[in-house]
Motif scaffolding. Structure first.
Motif, PDB file in Angstrom:
ATOM      1  N   THR A 148       0.797  -0.976  -0.061  1.00  0.00           N
ATOM      2  CA  THR A 148       0.076  -0.215  -0.012  1.00  0.00           C
ATOM      3  C   THR A 148       0.947   1.286   0.065  1.00  0.00           C
ATOM      4  O   THR A 148       1.770   1.463   0.979  1.00  0.00           O
ATOM      5  CB  THR A 148      -0.768   0.057   1.111  1.00  0.00           C
ATOM      6  OG1 THR A 148      -1.924  -1.021   0.977  1.00  0.00           O
ATOM      7  CG2 THR A 148      -1.827   1.498   1.152  1.00  0.00           C
ATOM      8  N   LEU A 149       0.728   2.061  -1.092  1.00  0.00           N
ATOM      9  CA  LEU A 149       1.567   3.202  -1.116  1.00  0.00           C
ATOM     10  C   LEU A 149       0.514   4.354  -1.054  1.00  0.00           C
ATOM     11  O   LEU A 149      -0.593   4.633  -1.700  1.00  0.00           O
ATOM     12  CB  LEU A 149       2.165   3.368  -2.552  1.00  0.00           C
ATOM     13  CG  LEU A 149       2.868   4.894  -2.689  1.00  0.00           C
ATOM     14  CD1 LEU A 149       4.076   5.037  -1.810  1.00  0.00           C
ATOM     15  CD2 LEU A 149       3.418   4.769  -4.180  1.00  0.00           C
ATOM     16  N   ALA A 150       0.700   5.369  -0.060  1.00  0.00           N
ATOM     17  CA  ALA A 150      -0.129   6.643   0.297  1.00  0.00           C
ATOM     18  C   ALA A 150       0.246   7.675  -0.241  1.00  0.00           C
ATOM     19  O   ALA A 150       1.609   7.922  -0.071  1.00  0.00           O
ATOM     20  CB  ALA A 150      -0.259   6.867   2.052  1.00  0.00           C
ATOM     21  N   LEU A 151      -0.468   8.528  -0.803  1.00  0.00           N
ATOM     22  CA  LEU A 151      -0.081  10.018  -1.218  1.00  0.00           C
ATOM     23  C   LEU A 151      -0.523  10.931  -0.179  1.00  0.00           C
ATOM     24  O   LEU A 151      -2.060  10.813  -0.070  1.00  0.00           O
ATOM     25  CB  LEU A 151      -0.391  10.052  -2.603  1.00  0.00           C
ATOM     26  CG  LEU A 151      -0.131   8.900  -3.741  1.00  0.00           C
ATOM     27  CD1 LEU A 151      -0.662   9.350  -5.067  1.00  0.00           C
ATOM     28  CD2 LEU A 151       1.181   8.865  -3.784  1.00  0.00           C
ATOM     29  N   GLU A 152       0.175  11.781   0.122  1.00  0.00           N
ATOM     30  CA  GLU A 152      -0.304  12.716   1.179  1.00  0.00           C
ATOM     31  C   GLU A 152       0.354  13.874   0.958  1.00  0.00           C
ATOM     32  O   GLU A 152       1.349  14.157   0.061  1.00  0.00           O
ATOM     33  CB  GLU A 152       0.232  12.133   2.598  1.00  0.00           C
ATOM     34  CG  GLU A 152      -0.518  11.336   3.222  1.00  0.00           C
ATOM     35  CD  GLU A 152      -2.116  12.227   3.713  1.00  0.00           C
ATOM     36  OE1 GLU A 152      -1.940  13.622   3.529  1.00  0.00           O
ATOM     37  OE2 GLU A 152      -3.029  11.638   4.115  1.00  0.00           O
ATOM     38  N   ALA A 168      -1.534   4.265   4.748  1.00  0.00           N
ATOM     39  CA  ALA A 168      -0.555   3.273   4.638  1.00  0.00           C
ATOM     40  C   ALA A 168      -0.199   2.723   5.915  1.00  0.00           C
ATOM     41  O   ALA A 168      -0.048   1.735   6.118  1.00  0.00           O
ATOM     42  CB  ALA A 168       0.692   3.457   3.502  1.00  0.00           C
ATOM     43  N   SER A 169       0.189   3.708   6.770  1.00  0.00           N
ATOM     44  CA  SER A 169       0.681   3.492   7.867  1.00  0.00           C
ATOM     45  C   SER A 169      -0.330   2.877   8.902  1.00  0.00           C
ATOM     46  O   SER A 169      -0.127   2.149   9.813  1.00  0.00           O
ATOM     47  CB  SER A 169       1.435   4.675   8.815  1.00  0.00           C
ATOM     48  OG  SER A 169       0.510   5.787   8.901  1.00  0.00           O
ATOM     49  N   HIS A 170      -1.568   3.170   8.797  1.00  0.00           N
ATOM     50  CA  HIS A 170      -2.528   2.531   9.634  1.00  0.00           C
ATOM     51  C   HIS A 170      -2.964   1.108   9.308  1.00  0.00           C
ATOM     52  O   HIS A 170      -3.122   0.371  10.062  1.00  0.00           O
ATOM     53  CB  HIS A 170      -3.822   3.514   9.201  1.00  0.00           C
ATOM     54  CG  HIS A 170      -4.219   4.770  10.212  1.00  0.00           C
ATOM     55  ND1 HIS A 170      -4.662   4.712  11.580  1.00  0.00           N
ATOM     56  CD2 HIS A 170      -4.151   6.027   9.845  1.00  0.00           C
ATOM     57  CE1 HIS A 170      -4.804   5.760  11.834  1.00  0.00           C
ATOM     58  NE2 HIS A 170      -4.387   6.698  10.997  1.00  0.00           N
ATOM     59  N   ALA A 171      -2.762   0.876   7.976  1.00  0.00           N
ATOM     60  CA  ALA A 171      -3.059  -0.460   7.416  1.00  0.00           C
ATOM     61  C   ALA A 171      -1.921  -1.275   7.637  1.00  0.00           C
ATOM     62  O   ALA A 171      -2.079  -2.463   8.330  1.00  0.00           O
ATOM     63  CB  ALA A 171      -3.028  -0.407   5.777  1.00  0.00           C
ATOM     64  N   LYS A 172      -0.452  -0.787   7.741  1.00  0.00           N
ATOM     65  CA  LYS A 172       0.592  -1.619   8.340  1.00  0.00           C
ATOM     66  C   LYS A 172       0.494  -1.806   9.786  1.00  0.00           C
ATOM     67  O   LYS A 172       0.784  -2.813  10.149  1.00  0.00           O
ATOM     68  CB  LYS A 172       1.952  -1.111   7.845  1.00  0.00           C
ATOM     69  CG  LYS A 172       3.107  -1.999   8.123  1.00  0.00           C
ATOM     70  CD  LYS A 172       4.298  -1.541   7.230  1.00  0.00           C
ATOM     71  CE  LYS A 172       5.523  -2.462   7.671  1.00  0.00           C
ATOM     72  NZ  LYS A 172       6.742  -2.024   7.206  1.00  0.00           N
ATOM     73  N   ALA A 173       0.362  -0.697  10.411  1.00  0.00           N
ATOM     74  CA  ALA A 173       0.141  -0.940  11.804  1.00  0.00           C
ATOM     75  C   ALA A 173      -0.734  -2.037  12.339  1.00  0.00           C
ATOM     76  O   ALA A 173      -0.591  -2.469  13.391  1.00  0.00           O
ATOM     77  CB  ALA A 173       0.052   0.512  12.346  1.00  0.00           C
ATOM     78  N   ASN A 174      -1.853  -2.094  11.738  1.00  0.00           N
ATOM     79  CA  ASN A 174      -3.027  -2.939  11.966  1.00  0.00           C
ATOM     80  C   ASN A 174      -3.028  -4.445  11.232  1.00  0.00           C
ATOM     81  O   ASN A 174      -3.807  -5.228  11.418  1.00  0.00           O
ATOM     82  CB  ASN A 174      -4.331  -2.230  11.885  1.00  0.00           C
ATOM     83  CG  ASN A 174      -4.715  -1.261  12.578  1.00  0.00           C
ATOM     84  OD1 ASN A 174      -4.843  -1.301  13.974  1.00  0.00           O
ATOM     85  ND2 ASN A 174      -4.827  -0.056  12.046  1.00  0.00           N
ATOM     86  N   GLY A 175      -1.751  -4.509  10.693  1.00  0.00           N
ATOM     87  CA  GLY A 175      -1.401  -5.881   9.835  1.00  0.00           C
ATOM     88  C   GLY A 175      -2.311  -6.097   8.722  1.00  0.00           C
ATOM     89  O   GLY A 175      -2.484  -7.322   8.435  1.00  0.00           O
TER      90      GLY A 175
END
Length: 377
Positions: A260-264, A322-329
């Protein structure tokens, strides 16, 4: 290096004028769908309200809709690129007998981030203009709510318990308009026009409408070049990012792929060694996760090859889809690419050229699975 596309400005302005508070992003989604549909192989809205565009690595679609779900056939190398549709806004907490509204934040900010002035109340039956106000500065301790915010008196920072919304309507009229606890309130359109500051532009809600514009431009860029990504790509325009990355987490869990790549937007402060005058910011970490180093390194190489002067950053007090998704597995791999932005979560400023720069980097990232040079021009 690609030249600035003047049509980028027009699309960005349209998106900025379109209200999209958390959980009510449908108007923004309509604009995105209009732009996305002609340049992808398939498009749909998922159960979280995310708009998803699918672009296959090869001509022609997979059989049926297998590419829509992580639980069915789909290559693990697929990439999900995300930008969020929602904006910082307010939510009605209660309606007083005089027709004023008390609101609180929907997303993280203070009233001073937006300033006092016109707001749009998004009633179920009518959207109308009201005013976010504190009250008269010409008051004493007999008006403690106001007095305590005065810099020469109580000296407290302006917070949500200090302000209210003047509607000019009675409770019955508000009920007829469909206003109730839970109604969203946004900064009014008159305060959402891009201003030019030399080579820069400024407005509220460049977070994340500028990145949404860049993601739409990246999809169009691939179509205009007649090129396809090295692996299947999903362009995801997400909901409810400002209140916990809800839409992006759902999409990361439900779509095929491992990245997942987030654009911000990205903060430009001495703390991070970043500048609004510099190139796109590549995140190596934020408050929730450490982004995958090989992904960040690849983004840095691609931007450097384009002579876009990328800025590496380890960010604090920052979160992304992306960081929400990674932190939540929900995704094993994550990356972050940011538009360098002054005054994030306020009246934001960025270089006019960086939106198109982000679009170029995203297109190259999808074309160059290992960061090898030479894809696109």
């Amino acid at each position: 290096m690609e030249h600035h596309d003047q049509s980028t400005d027009g699309l960005l302005q349209e998106l900025l004028w379109t209200y999209g508070p958390c959980g009510q992003e449908n108007a923004v989604r309509d604009v995105c769908a209009r732009e996305l549909q002609p340049v992808v192989d398939d498009m749909w809205t998922d159960d979280a309200g995310n708009l998803v565009g699918y672009l296959s690595a090869i001509e022609g679609l997979p059989e049926g809709a297998a590419h829509r779900s992580a639980t069915t056939a789909g290559p693990a190398t697929s990439t999900r690129v995300m930008a969020h549709m929602d904006e910082l806004s307010m939510i009605v907490k209660r309606i007083e007998s005089d027709g004023t509204l008390h609101v609180t934040q929907l997303g993280t900010m203070y009233p001073g981030n937006f300033g006092l002035g016109p707001v749009a109340v998004l009633g179920d039956h009518e959207t109308f203009t009201a005013v976010l106000t504190l009250g008269s500065e010409h008051t004493t301790k007999e008006s403690p709510r106001i007095w305590e915010t005065k810099p020469d008196q109580g000296d407290k920072a302006l917070d949500w318990q200090h302000v209210y919304i003047f509607t000019g309507r009675s409770p019955d009229e508000l009920d007829a308009a469909g206003v109730h606890a839970g109604t969203r309130v946004c900064v009014e359109r008159s305060k959402r026009t891009l201003v030019e500051i030399g080579d820069y532009v400024g407005c509220y809600f460049l977070d994340d409408r500028a990145a949404v514009t860049a993601l739409l431009r990246a999809a169009r860029l691939l179509r205009d070049r007649g090129e396809r990504p090295a692996h299947d790509a999903y362009f995801v325009f997400t909901t409810n990012e400002e209140i916990g990355g809800v839409g992006g987490s759902y999409a990361s869990a439900s779509l095929p792929g491992t990245l997942t790549l987030a654009l911000e937007v990205g903060p430009t402060e001495q703390e991070y060694g970043t500048s609004v005058a510099g190139g796109p910011i590549v995140g190596y970490s934020d408050a929730l996760c450490v982004y995958d180093k090989d992904v960040a390194d690849r983004l840095m190489r691609i931007a450097a090859d384009r002579e876009l002067e990328p800025q590496a950053a380890a960010l604090g007090a920052f979160e992304s889809d992306a960081s929400h998704a990674k932190a939540n597995g929900l995704t094993p791999r994550a990356g972050l690419l940011c538009l360098p932005t002054l005054s994030t979560h306020g009246f934001e400023v960025m270089a006019r050229s960086v939106i198109d720069s982000m679009a170029v980097i995203v297109a190259d990232f999808l074309l160059r699975p290992d960061g090898d040079a030479g894809a696109g021009s």
